[in-house]
Design an enzyme around this catalytic site. Structure first.
Site, PDB file in Angstrom:
ATOM      1  N   LYS A   9      -8.280   8.010 -18.771  1.00  0.00           N
ATOM      2  CA  LYS A   9      -8.602   8.596 -20.071  1.00  0.00           C
ATOM      3  C   LYS A   9      -7.382   8.555 -20.994  1.00  0.00           C
ATOM      4  O   LYS A   9      -6.949   7.481 -21.353  1.00  0.00           O
ATOM      5  CB  LYS A   9      -9.146  10.008 -19.844  1.00  0.00           C
ATOM      6  N   TYR A  24     -16.497  17.983 -14.502  1.00  0.00           N
ATOM      7  CA  TYR A  24     -16.955  16.596 -14.453  1.00  0.00           C
ATOM      8  C   TYR A  24     -17.951  16.405 -13.294  1.00  0.00           C
ATOM      9  O   TYR A  24     -17.680  16.824 -12.163  1.00  0.00           O
ATOM     10  CB  TYR A  24     -15.735  15.674 -14.297  1.00  0.00           C
ATOM     11  N   ARG A  32       0.853  -1.203   0.000  1.00  0.00           N
ATOM     12  CA  ARG A  32       0.000   0.000   0.000  1.00  0.00           C
ATOM     13  C   ARG A  32       0.887   1.250   0.000  1.00  0.00           C
ATOM     14  O   ARG A  32       0.552   2.275  -0.584  1.00  0.00           O
ATOM     15  CB  ARG A  32      -0.956  -0.003   1.207  1.00  0.00           C
ATOM     16  N   ASP A  89      -7.329  20.131 -13.079  1.00  0.00           N
ATOM     17  CA  ASP A  89      -7.685  18.829 -13.649  1.00  0.00           C
ATOM     18  C   ASP A  89      -7.334  18.901 -15.135  1.00  0.00           C
ATOM     19  O   ASP A  89      -7.987  19.596 -15.917  1.00  0.00           O
ATOM     20  CB  ASP A  89      -9.185  18.560 -13.429  1.00  0.00           C
TER      21      ASP A  89
HETATM   22  C1  LIG Z   1     -12.378  15.680 -16.302  1.00  0.00           C
HETATM   23  C2  LIG Z   1     -12.488  14.473 -15.406  1.00  0.00           C
HETATM   24  N1  LIG Z   1     -11.944  14.509 -14.192  1.00  0.00           N
HETATM   25  C3  LIG Z   1     -12.021  13.450 -13.353  1.00  0.00           C
HETATM   26  C4  LIG Z   1     -12.691  12.300 -13.690  1.00  0.00           C
HETATM   27  C5  LIG Z   1     -12.779  11.164 -12.715  1.00  0.00           C
HETATM   28  O1  LIG Z   1     -11.904  10.139 -13.066  1.00  0.00           O
HETATM   29  P1  LIG Z   1     -12.148   8.571 -12.776  1.00  0.00           P
HETATM   30  O2  LIG Z   1     -13.357   8.174 -13.542  1.00  0.00           O
HETATM   31  O3  LIG Z   1     -10.880   7.960 -13.254  1.00  0.00           O
HETATM   32  O4  LIG Z   1     -12.346   8.431 -11.305  1.00  0.00           O
HETATM   33  C6  LIG Z   1     -13.275  12.214 -14.953  1.00  0.00           C
HETATM   34  C7  LIG Z   1     -14.010  11.000 -15.351  1.00  0.00           C
HETATM   35  O5  LIG Z   1     -14.774  10.994 -16.295  1.00  0.00           O
HETATM   36  C8  LIG Z   1     -13.179  13.338 -15.837  1.00  0.00           C
HETATM   37  O6  LIG Z   1     -13.737  13.330 -17.059  1.00  0.00           O
END
Ligand SMILES: Cc1ncc(COP(=O)(O)O)c(C=O)c1O
Length: 388
Positions: free
Chosen positions: A202, A105, A53, A177
Site C-alpha cells: 500500500k 481487513y 531465502r 497493523d
Molecule cells: C489493513 C490491511 N492489512 C493487511 C493487508 C494484507 O496485505 P497484502 O495484500 O499485502 O497481503 C491489507 C490488504 O489489503 C490491508 O488493507
C-alpha cells in the site's frame, strides 16, 4: 548509522533510511541483488550471505529502512502483508488466544478463522474503540492483541497507548497493523506496541506495482523468533520487489502530505453532498476517534468510506461503476485513486451477518484518495453520485 537516522527529521529520514552507497561501485541506489546463493571461499567462510531465502543485500537494506522509518530496531520484509501477519501468529502455540478487532481487513480475518483456528489458536473479536472490551476478553491464555487503526474499511480508531498498557499488564504482545496510517502518520512502537505490521503493498510501495509485507520491532529475542519463522517458512520477497519498496519509501512523506490534503477536501465534499449518507473519515471533529487520532497520528490520511442516502445496492453499484479517475479495484495507498466495494471485494471473506453486525453495510463504498488534483477527483465523484 541506524540510531543517527532515527533522529533525523521525517523527510530526511524517509529518503536516507537504510540506504548507503553500494560499497563496490558507489551506486547511490541499492542494487537489485538478483541471486539465489553466494559463493564461499571455504566451507562456512562467507561475507554474511549464504542463501537468498535467509539473506539478501537488497532485502537487508529495505529491512534497515523499515526499522528506521518506524522508529524500531529491527525490520523484516515478507512476500505479502498477510505473510507478515502469518509470521506473527506462528509465534503462538495451540491453546493460545488472540484478541483482535471486529473491524479489520477481511484477509486478516480469513487467515485467523480459516487457517489458524484449526491449529487450536482461539480468536476473540471485539470493538477496539473501547479498550474496556479488550480487557474483558483477556484470559490467562491471551498471548497477543492484534489491532488495526484506522480500521479497514470503517476508519475506527483504537487508542494504541491505552491498549499497550493493557497488553503489558497481562504479558501479551501488542501488534498494530499500521497499513492505513503508514509510518508517516503514526508510529505504534513509540506508543508502546511490540510489533508493527504493514502491507507494504500500500503506502510504502505507493505505486500499485508490488505485493509485500513488513514487521518492525524493538526486542532482539522476538526478532530472532520472527527471523527464524521468516527463513523457515520462506515467505520472503524477491530483490526486485524490495528495491521497489525501498524506492517507494523515499517519497512516502511527500505522497502522504498530498493524500492527507486531498483526503480532507474529498471527505468534506462528500459530507456536504445531498445524496451522501454517512462519511467515515477520522479527520472530522465529530468522529468518535477524533481526539485519539489527533493525539496518535500526524494527519488523517486519504482513506475513507461512505454510504448513500439511497441504501439500495443498485445505487452503490451505479456509483462504483461510474467513476473514471477513481478506478474500481481492490487495494489502496497508491498514487492513483481507487474506489472499492468492501462487501463484495476486500471484505467478502467475512460472513455477511458478521459484517452487518459490525457496521459494514452492503452498500458501503470505500475510497483510497490518491494524489491527483483534488478538483478533478471531486468532479469525478460528483458525476458518479449524480448517476444514481
Ligand atoms: C489493513 C490491511 N492489512 C493487511 C493487508 C494484507 O496485505 P497484502 O495484500 O499485502 O497481503 C491489507 C490488504 O489489503 C490491508 O488493507
Amino acid at each position: 548509522m541506524h540510531a543517527e537516522q532515527i533522529n533525523m527529521k521525517t523527510g530526511t529520514k524517509f529518503i536516507h533510511a537504510g540506504t548507503e552507497p553500494d560499497p563496490s561501485t558507489g551506486a547511490i541506489m541499492t542494487p537489485i541483488y538478483q541471486t539465489s546463493t553466494y559463493v564461499q571461499s571455504a566451507p562456512g567462510q562467507h561475507k554474511g550471505f549464504e542463501y537468498a531465502r535467509s539473506q539478501n543485500p537488497t532485502r537487508k537494506a529495505l529491512e534497515e529502512a523499515l526499522a528506521v522509518i518506524e522508529n524500531g530496531k529491527y525490520g523484516l520484509a515478507f512476500s505479502s502483508g498477510v505473510a507478515a501477519t502469518d509470521a506473527v501468529i506462528k509465534l503462538l502455540s495451540p491453546g493460545d488466544e488472540v484478541i483482535a478487532g471486529n473491524d479489520m481487513y477481511g484477509g486478516t480475518y480469513r487467515l485467523f478463522t480459516k487457517v489458524f483456528e484449526k491449529f487450536g489458536i482461539k480468536f476473540h473479536y471485539v470493538d477496539m474503540q473501547n479498550v474496556a472490551n479488550i480487557e474483558q476478553a483477556i484470559t490467562a491464555n491471551t498471548k497477543l492483541i492484534w489491532t488495526e487503526t484506522p480500521t479497514n474499511p470503517l476508519i475506527n480508531i483504537t487508542d494504541i497507548a491505552a491498549v499497550a498498557v493493557v497488553a503489558k499488564k497481562h504479558n501479551a504482545l501488542l501488534c498494530v497493523d499500521n497499513t492505513f496510517a503508514s509510518p508517516y502518520l503514526q508510529n505504534p512502537l513509540d506508543l508502546g506496541a511490540d510489533i508493527v505490521m504493514h502491507s507494504s503493498t500500500k503506502y510504502l510501495g505507493g505505486h500499485s506495482d508490488v505485493i509485500q509485507g513488513a514487521l518492525v520491532l524493538n526486542d532482539a529475542n522476538l526478532r530472532e523468533q520472527l527471523y527464524f519463522i521468516q527463513k523457515s517458512c520462506g515467505a520472503v520477497p524477491g530483490p526486485m520487489d524490495c528495491f521497489l519498496v525501498l524506492r517507494g519509501i523515499k517519497t512516502l512523506h511527500v505522497r502522504m502530505q498530498r493524500h492527507c490534503e486531498n483526503g480532507e477536501k474529498i471527505a468534506h465534499f462528500l459530507r456536504s453532498h445531498p445524496a451522501v449518507g454517512e462519511v467515515f473519515w477520522c479527520g472530522f471533529d465529530d468522529h468518535p476517534g477524533y481526539e485519539i487520532a489527533k493525539r496518535q497520528m500526524r494527519g488523517f490520511g486519504g482513506m475513507m468510506s461512505f454510504t448513500l442516502k439511497d441504501t439500495r445496492m443498485e445505487a452503490a453499484t451505479s456509483v462504483l461503476s461510474s467513476t473514471h479517475l477513481f478506478a474500481l479495484a481492490e487495494s489502496l495507498g497508491g498514487v492513483e485513486s481507487l474506489i472499492n466495494h468492501p462487501a463484495s471485494m476486500t471484505h467478502a471473506s467475512i460472513p455477511r451477518e458478521e459484517r452487518i453486525k459490525n457496521g459494514l453495510s452492503d452498500s458501503l463504498i470505500r475510497l483510497s484518495v490518491g494524489i491527483e488534483d483534488a478538483d478533478d477527483l471531486i468532479e469525478d465523484l460528483d458525476k458518479a453520485i449524480g448517476s444514481i
